[in-house]
Design an enzyme around this catalytic site. Structure first.
Site, short mmCIF file in Angstrom:
data_model
loop_
_atom_site.label_atom_id
_atom_site.label_comp_id
_atom_site.label_asym_id
_atom_site.label_seq_id
_atom_site.Cartn_x
_atom_site.Cartn_y
_atom_site.Cartn_z
N GLU A 1 0.82 -1.22 0.00
CA GLU A 1 0.00 0.00 0.00
C GLU A 1 0.85 1.27 0.00
O GLU A 1 0.46 2.30 0.52
CB GLU A 1 -0.97 -0.01 1.18
CG GLU A 1 -1.95 -1.17 1.13
CD GLU A 1 -2.88 -1.23 2.33
OE1 GLU A 1 -2.56 -0.61 3.36
OE2 GLU A 1 -3.94 -1.88 2.23
N GLU B 1 -5.78 -7.81 -1.66
CA GLU B 1 -6.09 -8.30 -0.32
C GLU B 1 -7.54 -8.00 0.03
O GLU B 1 -8.01 -6.87 -0.09
CB GLU B 1 -5.15 -7.70 0.73
CG GLU B 1 -5.07 -6.19 0.76
CD GLU B 1 -4.14 -5.69 1.85
OE1 GLU B 1 -4.61 -5.48 2.98
OE2 GLU B 1 -2.94 -5.51 1.55
#
Length: 716
Positions: free
Chosen positions: A215, A308
């Site tokens: 991220e 995810e």
């Protein structure tokens, strides 16, 4: 090579490459030997020479039609072993080094139909799912590179590895306030470690891609350096269908040894370039409870590859009691709000351990309205999550990774096994959904679907669909035969019309079986707990009081501290119905694509005398080095009710007479061929249980289930 002695070392340097054929037979592909003199106290670098065109070149080993390495579910994991040995004249072998490697080509590109990154292995597209029966596992940027054994086993078992460097947005450059915006303190040391890591891992065929961070992208100078260091060799670049041929590209080929890697793509961050929305926005997730039918709807998750997504996940009560003080054993309080929503109020210890509630305002109102059991919800919700994704394979999605497979501590959220290595119910739900060939129900349309991720067509198969009510009756039964399933496709078969029939039951079970017509062997089996549209599962609570009779036949094999127990479990509440007699024994078809355990390795347990008469030489030799217990053992759980034996699950414990409060008697880890399964009346299932016991411990096997929740039953 380093010579630490005070004299010249006359060395024989040998390179040998071998591969294992069937039956543990090794085949030697290459053998090269060179003489090298190493002066006393010297350290030298030696390159094997190759004579060509009147000059010496760097040695290159060529392999003619090598056996290819394939990911789990696509083929065999063929591996080669290269070993280098140094023999010193007069002293024998001084040192040796070895490494496994495989031949495969991994490509990826952003798919125009889905916007997600699509992976190909050896030219074949692969739908990525990170879960049990998984084909990819993600090494998160908040951790470190794993130990060598991890990558070796990924090579052996065919698990592709998504490898991130050591950057994660929650501590490097993101958050409120922004933390550590410039990333690592010492950029030079970071790059030194990154290049070393690439050199250590690059020969593993399982390693699929490099990712800058979780991220987050790396600081600009590090990101630029890694992009340059990890640029692809031209033969591994993705080319369009109209691109020039390999022969035409050969003029721009460069020496592969000049590349730090060159065989796998580098992506700057987990939400960039074909993952999530591709632009780095927080478009992964969510991580919460959801109704199972949501995953099949058109408006669910609009990006092609979700790096995810998470859900609920609780360990069993024994794991909570052994890791938390008594005040942490209390389950959440349920608070009824004026709007009708039931709020869960967990204790502070559960909050600290990141508990994800089993209710969500506007989505799932409370557990009792859903299924009344956290573990049942885990298996159904996580299975449906994956089935929803594979239902849109290639048309909407190219892959999904589940966050996360495990907790490194006593976490109370998404996990497939707890930190003590006990598999959760979600483990078995996901493993079922991720079968290479899988029969499933689309919960939005109620059409039966078959997912074939293999490279070959599957023909002459059939699907058996049966509905079972809470009284043990079968009001709906259909067989869909003469089916052919094309490779790499999802096929919609037929609608289940029971909910539209006259007087359907408000709560019912659905059993789907995909099988070979020739011998009725099961390819895929799937079981659902369902209710009519707009209803709920409240009727399952009184169903817990039904007493369904079971017969458990077991046979134990012991070798040292290792135990292998074969269990045959039968629902004795009713004799097998003649119309489903073809599949009630659940004899599974063999899988030949990989080395992983499959249900087909289990054969029905026969009478002891008959089995010994059929024993061949191999079995007799095996028994000389191991021992069986005294024949078959039979345990019966009495009951007078007829119905589905629901959510059966085994556990293995140390046999004790004096249990202390909170004491965990489980023996871990244990491998179950299946667990948390259900059997319709007359149906039976073979289960293999394998584990090791500590010295001086006698194991016992317990059985629990939805209908067997009062303390469980010791069956061995």
């Amino acid at each position: 090579m380093e010579n630490r002695s005070a004299w010249v070392a006359e060395c024989s340097l040998n390179i040998q490459v071998t591969t294992e054929l069937e039956g543990s037979v090794c085949f030697m592909e290459h053998l090269q030997t060179q003489h090298v003199s190493v002066p006393p106290g010297a350290r030298i670098k030696y390159t094997f020479p190759q004579f060509s065109g009147g000059s010496f070149l760097t040695l290159k080993l060529f392999f003619y039609k090598p056996n290819l390495w394939w990911p789990n579910g696509m083929g065999k994991q063929s591996l080669y072993n290269v070993s280098i040995t140094v023999d010193v004249k007069g002293y024998g072998e001084a040192d040796t080094w070895g490494h496994l490697f495989g031949f495969r080509k991994i490509e990826s590109h952003i798919n125009s139909a889905t916007g997600g990154r699509l992976f190909k292995v050896n030219g074949q597209p692969i739908f990525i799912h990170g879960d049990m029966n998984l084909n990819m596992i993600r090494c998160w940027g908040g951790g470190l590179a794993e130990r060598p054994e991890f990558y070796q086993y990924c090579d052996v078992y065919g698990l592709l590895v998504w490898q991130e460097f050591w950057i994660t947005g929650d501590v490097d450059g993101r958050g409120i306030p922004v933390s550590n915006p410039n990333g690592p303190i010492d950029h030079d040391i970071f790059m030194l470690c990154a290049r070393d890591t690439v050199k250590i891992l690059r020969n593993h065929p399982s390693l699929a891609l490099w990712v800058g961070g979780n991220e987050q992208v790396l600081p600009a100078n590090i990101n630029t350096a890694l992009k340059n260091d990890l640029k692809l060799h031209p033969s591994f670049e993705n080319h369009s269908e109209n691109a020039t041929s390999v022969e035409e590209l050969s003029t721009v080929f460069k020496d592969p040894s000049q590349y730090l890697d060159g065989t796998r793509v580098y992506i700057q961050g987990s939400m960039w370039d074909g993952f999530a929305n591709g632009n780095g926005d927080f478009t992964d997730g969510p991580y919460e409870i959801q109704n199972p039918e949501v995953f099949f709807k058109d408006d669910y998750y609009k990006y092609g590859f979700n790096p995810e997504v998470g859900s609920v996940g609780m360990p069993v009560a024994a794991a909570i009691r052994v890791t938390m003080p008594p005040e942490g054993w209390q389950i959440p309080l349920f608070k009824k709000l004026p709007n009708g929503y039931t709020e869960e109020v967990p204790n502070p210890i559960w909050e600290y351990h990141k508990y994800i509630p089993y209710s969500k305002p506007g989505r799932v109102h409370d557990r009792s309205n859903c299924m009344g059991s956290q573990r049942i919800w885990m298996i159904f919700c996580l299975k449906s999550l994956l089935e929803g994704w594979t239902s849109r394979m290639w048309s909407k999605y190219t892959g999904v990774l589940i966050w996360k497979t495990q907790n490194p501590w006593a976490g109370l959220r998404g996990q497939f096994y707890d930190h003590l290595l006990d598999q959760t119910a979600g483990f078995y739900g996901c493993r079922c959904a991720a079968e290479p060939i899988h029969v499933q129900l689309n919960l939005a349309t109620y059409f039966i679907e078959v997912v074939n991720t293999m490279s070959e067509e599957l023909s002459n198969v059939a699907i058996e669909a049966s509905v079972w009510d809470l009284e043990g009756a079968c009001p709906y039964y259909k067989v869909f035969d003469k089916l052919s399933l094309p490779p790499k496709k999802v096929v919609s078969i037929r609608e289940i019309k029971y909910p539209k029939s006259k007087n359907p039951k408000p709560v019912y079970f659905l059993l789907l079986k995909l099988y070979h017509v020739s011998n009725y062997s099961i390819i895929s089996r799937n079981f659902y707990w369902l209710h009519l549209s707009g209803g709920d599962y409240k009727l399952l609570e009184p169903y817990r009081n039904k007493r369904i009779p079971l017969k458990i036949t077991s046979k134990t094999f012991i070798k040292g501290s290792s135990y292998e127990i074969k269990m045959n479990v039968q629902n004795k509440s009713k004799k097998p119905d003649p119309k489903i007699i073809l599949t009630y024994k659940n004899n599974y078809a063999c899988r030949h694509d990989d080395k992983d355990f499959d249900m087909a390795s289990l054969e029905p347990i026969h009478d002891e005398t008959e089995e010994k008469e059929k024993a061949g030489l191999f079995q007799r030799l095996y028994r000389q080095f191991s021992r069986e217990t005294d024949g078959l053992r039979v345990a019966e759980i009495n009951g007078s009710d007829v119905g589905v034996a629901s959510f059966l699950n085994f556990s293995v414990h140390a046999s004790k007479t004096d249990h202390k409060e909170g004491e965990d008697t489980r023996i871990l880890p244990v491998h179950y061929s299946d667990n948390y399964f259900s059997l319709v009346p007359g149906e039976e299932m073979s289960i293999k249980i394998s584990f090791q016991v500590p010295r001086g411990v006698t194991p016992e096997v317990a059985l629990k289930g939805w209908n067997y929740h009062h303390g469980g039953h010791t069956v061995l």
